[in-house]
Enzyme design. Structure first.
Site, PDB file in Angstrom:
ATOM      1  N   LYS A   1       4.945   0.494  -1.806  1.00 32.33           N
ATOM      2  CA  LYS A   1       5.422  -0.513  -0.851  1.00 32.33           C
ATOM      3  C   LYS A   1       4.937  -1.913  -1.245  1.00 32.33           C
ATOM      4  O   LYS A   1       5.705  -2.865  -1.256  1.00 32.33           O
ATOM      5  CB  LYS A   1       4.938  -0.182   0.572  1.00 32.33           C
ATOM      6  CG  LYS A   1       5.309   1.208   1.058  1.00 32.33           C
ATOM      7  CD  LYS A   1       4.771   1.503   2.442  1.00 32.33           C
ATOM      8  CE  LYS A   1       3.282   1.441   2.573  1.00 32.33           C
ATOM      9  NZ  LYS A   1       2.530   2.480   1.827  1.00 32.33           N
TER      10      LYS A   1
ATOM     11  N   ARG B   1       2.863   1.330  11.973  1.00 30.38           N
ATOM     12  CA  ARG B   1       2.389   2.624  11.476  1.00 30.38           C
ATOM     13  C   ARG B   1       2.251   3.659  12.566  1.00 30.38           C
ATOM     14  O   ARG B   1       1.842   4.785  12.300  1.00 30.38           O
ATOM     15  CB  ARG B   1       1.019   2.446  10.868  1.00 30.38           C
ATOM     16  CG  ARG B   1       1.122   2.157   9.428  1.00 30.38           C
ATOM     17  CD  ARG B   1      -0.240   2.108   8.857  1.00 30.38           C
ATOM     18  NE  ARG B   1      -0.019   1.535   7.596  1.00 30.38           N
ATOM     19  CZ  ARG B   1      -0.833   1.450   6.596  1.00 30.38           C
ATOM     20  NH1 ARG B   1      -1.986   1.910   6.693  1.00 30.38           N
ATOM     21  NH2 ARG B   1      -0.511   0.927   5.485  1.00 30.38           N
TER      22      ARG B   1
ATOM     23  N   ARG C   1      -5.240   2.960  -9.351  1.00 31.42           N
ATOM     24  CA  ARG C   1      -4.786   1.589  -9.039  1.00 31.42           C
ATOM     25  C   ARG C   1      -5.886   0.545  -9.223  1.00 31.42           C
ATOM     26  O   ARG C   1      -7.028   0.745  -8.859  1.00 31.42           O
ATOM     27  CB  ARG C   1      -4.315   1.544  -7.582  1.00 31.42           C
ATOM     28  CG  ARG C   1      -4.035   0.128  -7.090  1.00 31.42           C
ATOM     29  CD  ARG C   1      -3.318   0.095  -5.793  1.00 31.42           C
ATOM     30  NE  ARG C   1      -4.053   0.715  -4.707  1.00 31.42           N
ATOM     31  CZ  ARG C   1      -3.580   0.861  -3.480  1.00 31.42           C
ATOM     32  NH1 ARG C   1      -2.363   0.456  -3.195  1.00 31.42           N
ATOM     33  NH2 ARG C   1      -4.302   1.424  -2.539  1.00 31.42           N
TER      34      ARG C   1
ATOM     35  N   ARG D   1      -9.861  -0.583  -5.018  1.00 34.34           N
ATOM     36  CA  ARG D   1     -10.111  -0.612  -3.582  1.00 34.34           C
ATOM     37  C   ARG D   1     -11.090   0.492  -3.184  1.00 34.34           C
ATOM     38  O   ARG D   1     -11.022   1.607  -3.702  1.00 34.34           O
ATOM     39  CB  ARG D   1      -8.792  -0.447  -2.827  1.00 34.34           C
ATOM     40  CG  ARG D   1      -8.140  -1.779  -2.531  1.00 34.34           C
ATOM     41  CD  ARG D   1      -6.769  -1.672  -1.982  1.00 34.34           C
ATOM     42  NE  ARG D   1      -6.586  -0.698  -0.916  1.00 34.34           N
ATOM     43  CZ  ARG D   1      -5.425  -0.491  -0.302  1.00 34.34           C
ATOM     44  NH1 ARG D   1      -4.371  -1.190  -0.648  1.00 34.34           N
ATOM     45  NH2 ARG D   1      -5.324   0.408   0.641  1.00 34.34           N
TER      46      ARG D   1
ATOM     47  N   ARG E   1      -6.176   9.456   4.204  1.00 30.55           N
ATOM     48  CA  ARG E   1      -5.090   8.497   4.484  1.00 30.55           C
ATOM     49  C   ARG E   1      -3.732   9.204   4.469  1.00 30.55           C
ATOM     50  O   ARG E   1      -2.850   8.896   5.270  1.00 30.55           O
ATOM     51  CB  ARG E   1      -5.110   7.367   3.440  1.00 30.55           C
ATOM     52  CG  ARG E   1      -6.230   6.363   3.700  1.00 30.55           C
ATOM     53  CD  ARG E   1      -6.552   5.543   2.466  1.00 30.55           C
ATOM     54  NE  ARG E   1      -5.452   4.726   2.017  1.00 30.55           N
ATOM     55  CZ  ARG E   1      -5.368   4.215   0.790  1.00 30.55           C
ATOM     56  NH1 ARG E   1      -6.330   4.441  -0.100  1.00 30.55           N
ATOM     57  NH2 ARG E   1      -4.341   3.479   0.457  1.00 30.55           N
TER      58      ARG E   1
HETATM   59  P1  AP5 Z   1       1.209   0.213  -4.288  1.00 30.34           P
HETATM   60  O1  AP5 Z   1       2.430  -0.622  -4.394  1.00 30.34           O
HETATM   61  O2  AP5 Z   1      -0.110  -0.499  -4.205  1.00 30.34           O
HETATM   62  O3  AP5 Z   1       1.365   1.278  -3.093  1.00 30.34           O
HETATM   63  P2  AP5 Z   1       1.402   1.080  -1.516  1.00 30.34           P
HETATM   64  O4  AP5 Z   1       2.493   1.927  -0.992  1.00 30.34           O
HETATM   65  O5  AP5 Z   1       1.427  -0.378  -1.149  1.00 30.34           O
HETATM   66  O6  AP5 Z   1       0.012   1.755  -1.148  1.00 30.34           O
HETATM   67  P3  AP5 Z   1      -1.202   1.243  -0.246  1.00 30.34           P
HETATM   68  O7  AP5 Z   1      -2.385   2.101  -0.581  1.00 30.34           O
HETATM   69  O8  AP5 Z   1      -1.448  -0.231  -0.378  1.00 30.34           O
HETATM   70  O9  AP5 Z   1      -0.711   1.575   1.132  1.00 30.34           O
HETATM   71  P4  AP5 Z   1      -1.537   1.850   2.340  1.00 30.34           P
HETATM   72  O10 AP5 Z   1      -0.456   1.927   3.298  1.00 30.34           O
HETATM   73  O11 AP5 Z   1      -2.458   2.994   2.351  1.00 30.34           O
HETATM   74  O12 AP5 Z   1      -2.628   0.654   2.363  1.00 30.34           O
HETATM   75  P5  AP5 Z   1      -2.755  -0.651   3.253  1.00 30.34           P
HETATM   76  O13 AP5 Z   1      -3.380  -1.678   2.427  1.00 30.34           O
HETATM   77  O14 AP5 Z   1      -1.469  -0.933   3.939  1.00 30.34           O
HETATM   78  O15 AP5 Z   1       1.201   1.223  -5.549  1.00 30.34           O
HETATM   79  C1  AP5 Z   1       0.138   2.156  -5.740  1.00 30.34           C
HETATM   80  C2  AP5 Z   1      -0.108   2.334  -7.256  1.00 30.34           C
HETATM   81  O16 AP5 Z   1       1.043   2.944  -7.847  1.00 30.34           O
HETATM   82  C3  AP5 Z   1      -0.324   1.027  -8.022  1.00 30.34           C
HETATM   83  O17 AP5 Z   1      -1.272   1.251  -9.035  1.00 30.34           O
HETATM   84  C4  AP5 Z   1       1.048   0.698  -8.637  1.00 30.34           C
HETATM   85  O18 AP5 Z   1       0.935  -0.017  -9.856  1.00 30.34           O
HETATM   86  C5  AP5 Z   1       1.621   2.108  -8.850  1.00 30.34           C
HETATM   87  N1  AP5 Z   1       3.079   2.162  -8.648  1.00 30.34           N
HETATM   88  C6  AP5 Z   1       3.809   1.559  -7.681  1.00 30.34           C
HETATM   89  N2  AP5 Z   1       5.116   1.892  -7.800  1.00 30.34           N
HETATM   90  C7  AP5 Z   1       5.211   2.751  -8.869  1.00 30.34           C
HETATM   91  C8  AP5 Z   1       6.281   3.450  -9.491  1.00 30.34           C
HETATM   92  N3  AP5 Z   1       7.547   3.358  -9.024  1.00 30.34           N
HETATM   93  N4  AP5 Z   1       6.014   4.225 -10.567  1.00 30.34           N
HETATM   94  C9  AP5 Z   1       4.728   4.347 -11.032  1.00 30.34           C
HETATM   95  N5  AP5 Z   1       3.653   3.695 -10.490  1.00 30.34           N
HETATM   96  C10 AP5 Z   1       3.906   2.912  -9.406  1.00 30.34           C
HETATM   97  O19 AP5 Z   1      -3.760  -0.145   4.386  1.00 30.34           O
HETATM   98  C11 AP5 Z   1      -5.139   0.047   4.126  1.00 30.34           C
HETATM   99  C12 AP5 Z   1      -5.861   0.386   5.426  1.00 30.34           C
HETATM  100  O20 AP5 Z   1      -5.743  -0.713   6.361  1.00 30.34           O
HETATM  101  C13 AP5 Z   1      -5.319   1.600   6.196  1.00 30.34           C
HETATM  102  O21 AP5 Z   1      -5.863   2.810   5.714  1.00 30.34           O
HETATM  103  C14 AP5 Z   1      -5.762   1.270   7.627  1.00 30.34           C
HETATM  104  O22 AP5 Z   1      -7.140   1.552   7.808  1.00 30.34           O
HETATM  105  C15 AP5 Z   1      -5.568  -0.239   7.690  1.00 30.34           C
HETATM  106  N6  AP5 Z   1      -4.229  -0.616   8.177  1.00 30.34           N
HETATM  107  C16 AP5 Z   1      -3.276  -1.312   7.491  1.00 30.34           C
HETATM  108  N7  AP5 Z   1      -2.167  -1.486   8.243  1.00 30.34           N
HETATM  109  C17 AP5 Z   1      -2.420  -0.876   9.430  1.00 30.34           C
HETATM  110  C18 AP5 Z   1      -1.657  -0.699  10.620  1.00 30.34           C
HETATM  111  N8  AP5 Z   1      -0.396  -1.176  10.728  1.00 30.34           N
HETATM  112  N9  AP5 Z   1      -2.229  -0.032  11.652  1.00 30.34           N
HETATM  113  C19 AP5 Z   1      -3.488   0.443  11.559  1.00 30.34           C
HETATM  114  N10 AP5 Z   1      -4.272   0.321  10.460  1.00 30.34           N
HETATM  115  C20 AP5 Z   1      -3.737  -0.346   9.398  1.00 30.34           C
END
Ligand code: AP5
Length: 223
Positions: A18, A90, A129, A162, A173
């Site tokens: 994403k 979420r 990552r 991270r 997660r």
């Molecule tokens: P990447 O693009 O970074 O993946 P992502 O889907 O963005 O994954 P995240 O881990 O950032 O999502 P998340 O939802 O857990 O974390 P967030 O920061 O929102 O890609 C991942 C890897 O794969 C990279 O190395 C990339 O290069 C590779 N890649 C990408 N596409 C590819 C492809 N097509 N082919 C091959 N490789 C690929 O949340 C973190 C924390 O914050 C949560 O756990 C929670 O505690 C809190 N939080 C955030 N939002 C909320 C909310 N709305 N409500 C409550 N808590 C929240």
């Protein structure tokens, strides 16, 4: 519809790509990208009261409580032009709150883009990552390594792993996603807003799928 009026929710499990796609769409269409994960990490780094409250949840890979996240988004949701919401909503409570905010502002959502990928691949992506915490640019040790290990190709700054990308926290997660976020698929499907992409494909292929899906729902008149 002008791309500037695109209002997207990116939905899908951790590691589905994403953030990677949100950055590409942000650059391509000058849309405002809002990542709740990035916002929360910034609060945590700045040691704000909100960041201190969110920290224990984030460290364990649990969701930060709805009132905190909803309050943060209410302050941040852009009133003009388009946006991409990466990681929000979420929970059903967050989706209802977003719906209420958009109704108040009289701006409809264009689509909720669902990224689907297999669990083993998600674990591989997250544990490999590396991120530039300043720009949000992401790399992967195998799939998209930087030219120099630990250094961003674009601004030369250090890349970091991270703290919540350890196997144990990633596993939690993914479980939290299944329990709390998966119900949003039906929520947005019922609203007629869900579009699906196969996130197992390459980054370029996923971008192409998103463009095609947006053209199909009339959200994109240009390529
Ligand atoms: P990447 O693009 O970074 O993946 P992502 O889907 O963005 O994954 P995240 O881990 O950032 O999502 P998340 O939802 O857990 O974390 P967030 O920061 O929102 O890609 C991942 C890897 O794969 C990279 O190395 C990339 O290069 C590779 N890649 C990408 N596409 C590819 C492809 N097509 N082919 C091959 N490789 C690929 O949340 C973190 C924390 O914050 C949560 O756990 C929670 O505690 C809190 N939080 C955030 N939002 C909320 C909310 N709305 N409500 C409550 N808590 C929240």
């Amino acid at each position: 519809m002008s791309p500037f009026a695109l209002r997207l929710v990116l939905l899908g499990p951790p590691g589905a790509g994403k953030g990677t796609q949100a950055l590409l769409l942000e650059k391509r269409y000058a849309l405002r990208r809002i990542s709740t994960g990035d916002l929360l990490r910034r609060h945590r780094a700045d040691k704000t009261p909100l960041g201190m409250e969110a920290q224990p949840y984030m460290d364990h890979g649990d969701l930060v409580p709805d009132p905190i996240v909803i309050g943060m988004m209410e302050a941040d949701l852009p009133r003009e032009n388009g946006f991409i919401l990466d990681g929000f909503p979420r929970t059903i409570a967050q989706a209802n709150a977003l719906g209420e905010m958009l109704r108040r502002l009289e701006i409809p959502l264009t689509a909720a883009v669902l990224f689907s990928a297999e669990r083993e691949e998600l674990i591989r992506r997250l544990t490999g990552r590396w991120t530039n915490p300043r720009s949000g640019k992401v790399y992967h040790t195998l799939y998209s390594p930087p030219k120099v290990v630990g250094v961003d190709d674009e601004d030369g700054g250090p890349l970091v792993q991270r703290a919540d990308d350890t196997l144990e926290t990633v596993t939690n997660r993914l479980d939290v996603y299944e329990r709390d976020t998966r119900p949003l698929i039906e929520f947005y499907d019922t609203a007629g807003l869900l579009v699906r992409v196969d996130a197992m494909r390459s980054v370029d292929d996923v971008t192409a799928q998103i463009m095609q899906a947006l053209r199909a729902v009339g959200g994109l008149a240009v390529s």
